[in-house]
Enzyme design. Structure first.
Site, PDB file in Angstrom:
ATOM      1  N   ASP A   1      47.507  30.365  39.090  1.00  0.00           N
ATOM      2  CA  ASP A   1      46.677  31.375  39.738  1.00  0.00           C
ATOM      3  C   ASP A   1      47.328  32.751  39.461  1.00  0.00           C
ATOM      4  O   ASP A   1      48.510  32.803  39.077  1.00  0.00           O
ATOM      5  CB  ASP A   1      46.641  31.088  41.244  1.00  0.00           C
TER       6      ASP A   1
ATOM      7  N   ASP B   1      46.380  36.264  41.417  1.00  0.00           N
ATOM      8  CA  ASP B   1      46.554  37.137  42.586  1.00  0.00           C
ATOM      9  C   ASP B   1      47.351  36.436  43.682  1.00  0.00           C
ATOM     10  O   ASP B   1      46.965  35.371  44.163  1.00  0.00           O
ATOM     11  CB  ASP B   1      45.192  37.572  43.135  1.00  0.00           C
TER      12      ASP B   1
HETATM   13  C1  XBP Z   1      41.714  36.338  43.991  1.00  0.00           C
HETATM   14  C2  XBP Z   1      40.505  37.001  44.439  1.00  0.00           C
HETATM   15  C3  XBP Z   1      40.068  38.234  43.766  1.00  0.00           C
HETATM   16  C4  XBP Z   1      40.950  39.421  44.027  1.00  0.00           C
HETATM   17  C5  XBP Z   1      40.286  40.680  43.566  1.00  0.00           C
HETATM   18  O1  XBP Z   1      41.732  34.989  44.442  1.00  0.00           O
HETATM   19  O2  XBP Z   1      39.833  36.536  45.346  1.00  0.00           O
HETATM   20  O3  XBP Z   1      38.787  38.545  44.238  1.00  0.00           O
HETATM   21  O4  XBP Z   1      41.158  39.548  45.425  1.00  0.00           O
HETATM   22  O5  XBP Z   1      39.873  40.602  42.245  1.00  0.00           O
HETATM   23  P1  XBP Z   1      42.630  33.871  43.732  1.00  0.00           P
HETATM   24  P2  XBP Z   1      38.368  40.988  41.822  1.00  0.00           P
HETATM   25  O6  XBP Z   1      44.039  34.360  43.757  1.00  0.00           O
HETATM   26  O7  XBP Z   1      42.473  32.646  44.591  1.00  0.00           O
HETATM   27  O8  XBP Z   1      42.087  33.656  42.336  1.00  0.00           O
HETATM   28  O9  XBP Z   1      38.011  42.223  42.579  1.00  0.00           O
HETATM   29  O10 XBP Z   1      38.421  41.173  40.331  1.00  0.00           O
HETATM   30  O11 XBP Z   1      37.494  39.833  42.243  1.00  0.00           O
HETATM   31 MG    MG Z   2      45.753  33.629  44.710  1.00  0.00          MG
END
Ligand code: XBP
Ligand code: MG
Length: 253
Positions: free
Chosen positions: A9, A11
């Site tokens: 993953d 973020d």
């Molecule tokens: C990450 C997200 C993303 C980020 C923002 O979740 O939910 O929406 O918060 O990025 P994970 P965007 O780590 O579970 O993949 O604004 O590009 O969506």
């Molecule tokens: Mg995440």
């Protein structure tokens, strides 16, 4: 089945992008568009339950702004989100966001050991490219056999779609892989795809339910900064390295 690949993953797992990156970029975009919206850290913590920036904006409008009117909420959210992505990428390009402890070390060790690497995230593809190339150099994009990101699949996490997509692209079985996640939505997604998972928590996710994780840690650890185990079986390992991943794989996969 032998361990073949590691799927990460982005973020919250590779870097603390949410508080220091996405949240700042959302608020800057709102300001630039003359919206009087300000997302506090506390509110963003709640909004993170909704994955995907556009869905998060629409959820905010629908649940927090009963009087807000726009002719086309989808188009509106898209416009706000495009600006937010531009701002976020610029921040990352300026070096605003470092990788979490142990991430670079593990990438390098895994490559030496011949493990295949991939990414599975709900974030926008441009965000991933910016983060990898600015922290590891542009050539590091080639370290990842597949970068599964954003709406390449119909359903974002907690659906298992993005992990199913990555497995299919790599022609691998779930039991040949280990995933790395930081959130409840993430572990639900990997569990739906039947991929055993190492969780590294962060400020937003430390109280989440991680049922099904092989191990829950504060981070991947560095030799001089061992990980702290929050949940999981006792081990002699003090960092997440290939030997520890092999140990976990033998126990759980
Ligand atoms: C990450 C997200 C993303 C980020 C923002 O979740 O939910 O929406 O918060 O990025 P994970 P965007 O780590 O579970 O993949 O604004 O590009 O969506
Ligand atoms: Mg995440």
């Amino acid at each position: 089945m032998a361990l073949q690949a590691l799927i990460f993953d982005v973020d919250g797992t590779l870097a603390n992008t949410e508080r220091d990156g996405h949240l700042v970029a959302f608020n800057s975009a709102f300001k630039e568009l003359d919206l009087d919206w300000v997302w506090s850290n506390e509110l963003y913590h709640k909004l993170l339950e909704v994955t995907g920036g556009q869905l998060r904006i629409k959820h905010y409008v629908n649940h927090y702004l009963p009087t807000f009117k726009t002719a086309d909420l989808d188009a509106f959210a898209l416009t706000v989100h495009q600006l937010k992505t531009k701002i976020y990428v610029a921040m990352v390009n300026e070096g605003a966001i470092p990788l979490r402890p142990g991430v670079v070390r593990l990438f390098q060790e895994a490559r030496v050991a011949g493990l295949r690497l991939a990414i599975a995230t709900t974030t926008t593809p441009a965000n991933v490219v910016a983060l990898i190339s600015n922290t590891l150099g542009e050539a590091a994009l080639d370290w990842f056999e597949v970068i599964g990101a954003g709406d390449v699949v119909p359903n974002l996490k907690p659906a298992g779609d993005i992990y199913h997509y990555v497995l299919a692209q790599m022609n691998l079985q779930a039991a040949e892989c280990i995933a790395f996640e930081d959130s409840h939505n993430g572990i639900v997604s990997t569990t739906r795809a039947k991929i055993k998972t190492v969780v590294t928590v962060n400020e937003y996710t430390k109280t989440h339910d991680f049922a099904g994780a092989m191990v829950v840690l504060n981070n991947l650890g560095e030799p001089e900064q061992p990980f702290e185990m929050i949940e999981g079986r006792a081990t002699d390992s003090t960092v997440v390295d290939v030997a520890y991943l092999q140990e976990l794989h033998a126990q759980y996969c």
